[in-house]
Design a protein around this motif. Structure first.
Motif, short mmCIF file in Angstrom:
data_model
loop_
_atom_site.label_atom_id
_atom_site.label_comp_id
_atom_site.label_asym_id
_atom_site.label_seq_id
_atom_site.Cartn_x
_atom_site.Cartn_y
_atom_site.Cartn_z
N LYS A 6 0.86 -1.18 0.00
CA LYS A 6 0.00 0.00 0.00
C LYS A 6 0.90 1.23 0.00
N LYS A 7 0.61 2.18 -0.89
CA LYS A 7 1.46 3.37 -1.03
C LYS A 7 0.59 4.62 -1.03
N GLN A 8 1.01 5.64 -0.30
CA GLN A 8 0.34 6.93 -0.25
C GLN A 8 0.83 7.79 -1.42
N CYS A 9 -0.06 8.58 -2.01
CA CYS A 9 0.36 9.46 -3.09
C CYS A 9 1.12 10.66 -2.54
N SER A 10 1.74 11.42 -3.42
CA SER A 10 2.60 12.53 -3.02
C SER A 10 1.86 13.63 -2.25
N CYS A 11 0.60 13.87 -2.60
CA CYS A 11 -0.14 14.92 -1.89
C CYS A 11 -0.78 14.42 -0.61
N GLY A 12 -0.79 13.10 -0.40
CA GLY A 12 -1.30 12.52 0.83
C GLY A 12 -2.81 12.32 0.87
N GLN A 13 -3.51 12.65 -0.21
CA GLN A 13 -4.97 12.54 -0.21
C GLN A 13 -5.48 11.16 -0.60
N SER A 14 -4.67 10.39 -1.31
CA SER A 14 -5.10 9.09 -1.80
C SER A 14 -4.02 8.04 -1.57
N HIS A 15 -4.40 6.81 -1.82
CA HIS A 15 -3.45 5.71 -1.74
C HIS A 15 -3.84 4.66 -2.78
N TYR A 96 -7.94 -0.88 -11.00
CA TYR A 96 -7.58 0.52 -10.77
C TYR A 96 -7.64 0.77 -9.27
N PRO A 97 -6.98 1.81 -8.77
CA PRO A 97 -7.00 2.09 -7.34
C PRO A 97 -8.42 2.37 -6.85
N GLY A 98 -8.82 1.69 -5.79
CA GLY A 98 -10.14 1.91 -5.20
C GLY A 98 -11.27 1.09 -5.80
N GLU A 99 -10.93 0.18 -6.69
CA GLU A 99 -11.98 -0.60 -7.37
C GLU A 99 -12.84 -1.39 -6.38
N THR A 100 -12.24 -2.03 -5.41
CA THR A 100 -13.00 -2.85 -4.47
C THR A 100 -14.09 -2.04 -3.78
N GLU A 101 -13.75 -0.86 -3.31
CA GLU A 101 -14.74 -0.01 -2.65
C GLU A 101 -15.82 0.43 -3.63
N ASP A 102 -15.42 0.73 -4.86
CA ASP A 102 -16.37 1.21 -5.87
C ASP A 102 -17.42 0.16 -6.24
N ILE A 103 -17.04 -1.10 -6.29
CA ILE A 103 -17.96 -2.12 -6.80
C ILE A 103 -18.70 -2.90 -5.73
N THR A 104 -18.38 -2.69 -4.47
CA THR A 104 -18.97 -3.50 -3.40
C THR A 104 -20.50 -3.44 -3.41
N GLU A 105 -21.07 -2.26 -3.46
CA GLU A 105 -22.53 -2.13 -3.41
C GLU A 105 -23.18 -2.77 -4.63
N GLU A 106 -22.64 -2.50 -5.82
CA GLU A 106 -23.19 -3.09 -7.05
C GLU A 106 -23.16 -4.61 -6.97
N ARG A 107 -22.04 -5.14 -6.60
CA ARG A 107 -21.86 -6.59 -6.54
C ARG A 107 -22.78 -7.22 -5.48
N ASN A 108 -22.93 -6.57 -4.33
CA ASN A 108 -23.77 -7.12 -3.27
C ASN A 108 -25.24 -7.19 -3.69
N LYS A 109 -25.71 -6.23 -4.47
CA LYS A 109 -27.09 -6.26 -4.96
C LYS A 109 -27.31 -7.47 -5.86
N ILE A 110 -26.33 -7.75 -6.69
CA ILE A 110 -26.45 -8.90 -7.59
C ILE A 110 -26.34 -10.21 -6.82
N ILE A 111 -25.43 -10.28 -5.88
CA ILE A 111 -25.24 -11.49 -5.08
C ILE A 111 -26.49 -11.82 -4.27
N ALA A 112 -27.27 -10.80 -3.90
CA ALA A 112 -28.50 -11.03 -3.15
C ALA A 112 -29.50 -11.88 -3.94
N LEU A 113 -29.38 -11.90 -5.25
CA LEU A 113 -30.26 -12.70 -6.10
C LEU A 113 -29.93 -14.19 -6.05
#
Length: 148
Positions: A6-15, A96-113
């Motif tokens: 895990k690496k922090q970006c130069s401005c410190g806002q993202s990783h 891409y960075p942050g993909e897991t967080e981005d897709i969690t809700e979408e994926r969970n709705k489908i998995i509920a089926l």
């Protein structure tokens, strides 16, 4: 076995989390990381950097070449930032960075089926995966563009 970093970006806002394929290269190969915010403020150097949708990774190319020569018996002149990233030696853990967080809700709705309508679940999960990869390709993410 593969190492994750895990690496922090130069401005410190993202990783971002990185995947180091087969532990061929050490995490020290990642010199600096620039998120879309801080990459706008830096000068891109194609000799040491790779750009992926406004994220920029700067590699320590001397160290990367040393790892490539000693562990892969690769000609040092063939080692460049694109090879390091695109061949997975030091690349995003996800598409891409942050993909897991981005897709969690979408994926969970489908998995509920899955329990209520298994056939609909299979159709939905397959369609979602194909459409998501196409969307990432259209957005220009390197790993998606290289996917089948």
């Amino acid at each position: 076995m593969c190492q994750e970093v895990k690496k922090q970006c130069s401005c410190g806002q993202s990783h971002a989390q990185f995947h180091l394929r087969d532990n061929v290269m050490g995490q020290e190969v990642i010199d600096r990381l620039f998120c879309p915010s801080c990459s706008a403020e830096m000068e891109f150097d194609s000799e040491t950097m790779v750009k992926d949708n406004n994220w920029v990774i700067q590699y320590d190319m001397d160290l990367a070449r040393m790892f490539a020569v000693t562990t892969l018996s690769m000609d040092a002149s063939h080692v460049n930032p694109e090879l390091i990233f695109d061949e997975g030696y030091v690349t995003w853990r996800e598409m891409y960075p942050g993909e897991t967080e981005d897709i969690t809700e979408e994926r969970n709705k489908i998995i509920a089926l899955k329990d209520s309508d298994p056939k609909e679940y299979l159709t939905a999960i397959n369609s979602w995966a194909v459409e998501r990869i196409q969307r990432l390709k259209d957005d220009g993410w390197r790993k998606a563009v290289q996917a089948c």
